[in-house]
Design a protein around this motif. Structure first.
Motif, PDB file in Angstrom:
ATOM      1  N   THR A  15      -4.504   3.880  12.346  1.00 35.21           N
ATOM      2  CA  THR A  15      -5.482   3.770  13.439  1.00 35.21           C
ATOM      3  C   THR A  15      -6.069   2.353  13.450  1.00 35.21           C
ATOM      4  O   THR A  15      -5.890   1.591  12.503  1.00 35.21           O
ATOM      5  CB  THR A  15      -6.634   4.776  13.260  1.00 35.21           C
ATOM      6  OG1 THR A  15      -7.371   4.416  12.081  1.00 35.21           O
ATOM      7  CG2 THR A  15      -6.102   6.187  13.116  1.00 35.21           C
TER       8      THR A  15
ATOM      9  N   THR B  88     -10.150  13.906  23.627  1.00 28.79           N
ATOM     10  CA  THR B  88      -9.286  12.894  24.240  1.00 28.79           C
ATOM     11  C   THR B  88      -8.055  13.557  24.847  1.00 28.79           C
ATOM     12  O   THR B  88      -7.815  14.754  24.637  1.00 28.79           O
ATOM     13  CB  THR B  88      -8.845  11.856  23.183  1.00 28.79           C
ATOM     14  OG1 THR B  88      -8.188  12.549  22.119  1.00 28.79           O
ATOM     15  CG2 THR B  88     -10.035  11.094  22.632  1.00 28.79           C
ATOM     16  N   ASN B  89      -7.297  12.765  25.560  1.00 27.99           N
ATOM     17  CA  ASN B  89      -6.137  13.268  26.294  1.00 27.99           C
ATOM     18  C   ASN B  89      -5.019  13.791  25.412  1.00 27.99           C
ATOM     19  O   ASN B  89      -4.153  14.515  25.869  1.00 27.99           O
ATOM     20  CB  ASN B  89      -5.559  12.139  27.163  1.00 27.99           C
ATOM     21  CG  ASN B  89      -6.171  12.168  28.539  1.00 27.99           C
ATOM     22  OD1 ASN B  89      -6.663  13.220  28.958  1.00 27.99           O
ATOM     23  ND2 ASN B  89      -6.156  11.049  29.226  1.00 27.99           N
ATOM     24  N   ASP B  90      -5.032  13.378  24.148  1.00 27.95           N
ATOM     25  CA  ASP B  90      -3.943  13.793  23.264  1.00 27.95           C
ATOM     26  C   ASP B  90      -4.261  15.089  22.508  1.00 27.95           C
ATOM     27  O   ASP B  90      -3.564  15.457  21.580  1.00 27.95           O
ATOM     28  CB  ASP B  90      -3.567  12.665  22.303  1.00 27.95           C
ATOM     29  CG  ASP B  90      -4.753  12.143  21.510  1.00 27.95           C
ATOM     30  OD1 ASP B  90      -5.893  12.561  21.827  1.00 27.95           O
ATOM     31  OD2 ASP B  90      -4.542  11.342  20.590  1.00 27.95           O
ATOM     32  N   LEU B  91      -5.331  15.783  22.927  1.00 22.49           N
ATOM     33  CA  LEU B  91      -5.737  17.018  22.239  1.00 22.49           C
ATOM     34  C   LEU B  91      -5.789  18.200  23.200  1.00 22.49           C
ATOM     35  O   LEU B  91      -6.257  18.064  24.337  1.00 22.49           O
ATOM     36  CB  LEU B  91      -7.147  16.862  21.647  1.00 22.49           C
ATOM     37  CG  LEU B  91      -7.351  15.882  20.500  1.00 22.49           C
ATOM     38  CD1 LEU B  91      -8.852  15.714  20.230  1.00 22.49           C
ATOM     39  CD2 LEU B  91      -6.645  16.383  19.242  1.00 22.49           C
ATOM     40  N   TYR B  92      -5.341  19.382  22.719  1.00 17.84           N
ATOM     41  CA  TYR B  92      -5.732  20.628  23.359  1.00 17.84           C
ATOM     42  C   TYR B  92      -7.067  21.034  22.740  1.00 17.84           C
ATOM     43  O   TYR B  92      -7.229  20.943  21.517  1.00 17.84           O
ATOM     44  CB  TYR B  92      -4.711  21.733  23.099  1.00 17.84           C
ATOM     45  CG  TYR B  92      -3.331  21.447  23.637  1.00 17.84           C
ATOM     46  CD1 TYR B  92      -3.120  21.305  25.010  1.00 17.84           C
ATOM     47  CD2 TYR B  92      -2.242  21.332  22.791  1.00 17.84           C
ATOM     48  CE1 TYR B  92      -1.845  21.040  25.510  1.00 17.84           C
ATOM     49  CE2 TYR B  92      -0.968  21.072  23.282  1.00 17.84           C
ATOM     50  CZ  TYR B  92      -0.784  20.926  24.640  1.00 17.84           C
ATOM     51  OH  TYR B  92       0.465  20.673  25.132  1.00 17.84           O
ATOM     52  N   SER B 110      -3.735  18.795  18.145  1.00 14.47           N
ATOM     53  CA  SER B 110      -3.053  17.633  18.720  1.00 14.47           C
ATOM     54  C   SER B 110      -1.878  18.099  19.578  1.00 14.47           C
ATOM     55  O   SER B 110      -1.136  19.014  19.197  1.00 14.47           O
ATOM     56  CB  SER B 110      -2.549  16.738  17.586  1.00 14.47           C
ATOM     57  OG  SER B 110      -1.585  15.846  18.092  1.00 14.47           O
ATOM     58  N   LYS B 111      -1.718  17.471  20.737  1.00 14.55           N
ATOM     59  CA  LYS B 111      -0.606  17.841  21.623  1.00 14.55           C
ATOM     60  C   LYS B 111       0.755  17.593  20.986  1.00 14.55           C
ATOM     61  O   LYS B 111       1.750  18.208  21.361  1.00 14.55           O
ATOM     62  CB  LYS B 111      -0.714  17.073  22.954  1.00 14.55           C
ATOM     63  CG  LYS B 111      -1.876  17.567  23.806  1.00 14.55           C
ATOM     64  CD  LYS B 111      -1.934  16.903  25.173  1.00 14.55           C
ATOM     65  CE  LYS B 111      -3.142  17.446  25.949  1.00 14.55           C
ATOM     66  NZ  LYS B 111      -3.333  16.758  27.229  1.00 14.55           N
ATOM     67  N   LYS B 112       0.774  16.695  19.993  1.00 15.45           N
ATOM     68  CA  LYS B 112       2.031  16.430  19.285  1.00 15.45           C
ATOM     69  C   LYS B 112       2.470  17.611  18.427  1.00 15.45           C
ATOM     70  O   LYS B 112       3.619  17.670  17.985  1.00 15.45           O
ATOM     71  CB  LYS B 112       1.863  15.220  18.369  1.00 15.45           C
ATOM     72  CG  LYS B 112       1.805  13.900  19.087  1.00 15.45           C
ATOM     73  CD  LYS B 112       1.700  12.772  18.071  1.00 15.45           C
ATOM     74  CE  LYS B 112       1.379  11.452  18.753  1.00 15.45           C
ATOM     75  NZ  LYS B 112       0.817  10.480  17.817  1.00 15.45           N
ATOM     76  N   CYS B 113       1.542  18.519  18.144  1.00 14.00           N
ATOM     77  CA  CYS B 113       1.829  19.571  17.149  1.00 14.00           C
ATOM     78  C   CYS B 113       2.329  20.880  17.734  1.00 14.00           C
ATOM     79  O   CYS B 113       2.812  21.749  17.005  1.00 14.00           O
ATOM     80  CB  CYS B 113       0.591  19.836  16.299  1.00 14.00           C
ATOM     81  SG  CYS B 113       0.145  18.439  15.257  1.00 14.00           S
ATOM     82  N   ASP B 115       4.609  22.551  21.104  1.00 15.56           N
ATOM     83  CA  ASP B 115       5.464  22.263  22.262  1.00 15.56           C
ATOM     84  C   ASP B 115       5.644  23.527  23.106  1.00 15.56           C
ATOM     85  O   ASP B 115       5.542  24.642  22.593  1.00 15.56           O
ATOM     86  CB  ASP B 115       6.851  21.797  21.785  1.00 15.56           C
ATOM     87  CG  ASP B 115       6.757  20.552  20.931  1.00 15.56           C
ATOM     88  OD1 ASP B 115       6.139  19.573  21.378  1.00 15.56           O
ATOM     89  OD2 ASP B 115       7.268  20.577  19.800  1.00 15.56           O
TER      90      ASP B 115
END
Lengths: 191, 191
Positions: A15, B88-92, B110-113, B115
């Motif tokens: 970060t 933020t935009n990268d989180l549900y 996290s949206k990365k986690c 799909d």
């Protein structure tokens, strides 16, 4: 541990304030096959013959502590962090300052969960300023149990924690040591 | 599950406000051999063929979720609870009210986690008012993933959660159901 270095290089994120995020495999989404390999490495590095309990602190230490404890077939205890709590006679307690949250927490372990005869292996994910770890060691002193070793997944050697803890004579083993994290240079430098 | 009933009878503690404490084996000190047996039971009860991810919420869900995920050889994700966070935009994210802490938390993944193609099994230790579980289901809706089932260690059928969740059509399986907890009578009544 090369496997862990590769994982950090491939999936770690730095970060802007030079914090290493390992949310993709250790701290949020958990790669269980990988964690089991880390647990095997801890078991290979320590003499676990007499270990009868694993101790860690919530939250992210729980995963790796569980993996080690489960493989050894022993129980583990996670110390609880609390902002506001009535400290009662049935608790061991100490205060720590969180490096990432800039707040003071009470660290609590029920007296029922640690005994003076326990041979404890402390396991945690990160060693940075050492506050959480010092808290666990204070709890162990209160409980008068043996600390047989301290296993850390990622040690930041550029912060004061690791030296402070080793100076007290504890056997600290880390799976990787990092001596520099630099967002501007996109650099993770292993020791 | 008789083994769990016996464990609760022998080691569970009822507080004066009729809360069942299982700190001796599930929520503070963890009996890893026992937890592995609970994980086996979940795997026996669900068709796990297509499950590729386990989802839970910190803190105490992590232990049983890890055990199930590790046995299935799949990753797991623990949703994070936070009091004050910049969404933020990268989180549900969603909000829940804690039954035991009487506070509102943000629940974050996290949206990365997660799909849309994920087939998720949700695992948690307790189902009481269902707020935490509803939060996880909201996250899954946002991520548009499949919820293949919900596995709960201890369900309190005298609280509204289990009915609310089942009414939405989810396959909820609990290892034990408790219909009454009464400190004055020293009673834990299984359904």
């Amino acid at each position: 541990m090369q496997l862990l270095k590769d994982k950090i290089k491939n999936e770690g994120v730095i970060t802007e304030d030079n914090i290493l995020m390992v949310d993709g495999f250790l701290n949020h989404k958990i790669d269980t096959n990988f964690i089991n390999q880390l647990a095997d490495e801890f078991i290979a590095q320590f003499d676990t013959t007499n270990i009868n309990k694993i101790l860690t602190i919530e939250t992210s230490g729980i995963v790796i502590a569980y993996a080690v404890a489960s493989k050894l077939g022993v129980p583990f205890v996670f110390a609880k962090k609390s902002l506001n709590v009535n400290i009662t006679n049935d608790l061991y307690s100490t205060k720590i300052v969180s490096h990432t949250h800039f707040r003071e927490f009470d660290v609590l372990v029920s007296k029922k969960c640690i005994d003076p005869c326990d041979n404890v292996l402390i396991i945690d994910d990160f060693l940075a300023n050492g506050s959480a770890l010092q808290g666990l060691l204070n709890i162990c002193k209160q409980a008068k149990c043996n600390v047989n070793g301290i296993g850390i997944v990622i040690e930041k050697t550029f912060l004061a924690g690791s030296e402070l803890i080793r100076e007290q004579g504890y056997d600290v083993k880390s799976l990787v040591k990092i001596e520099e994290i630099n967002y501007a240079k996109n650099l993770i430098k292993f020791a």
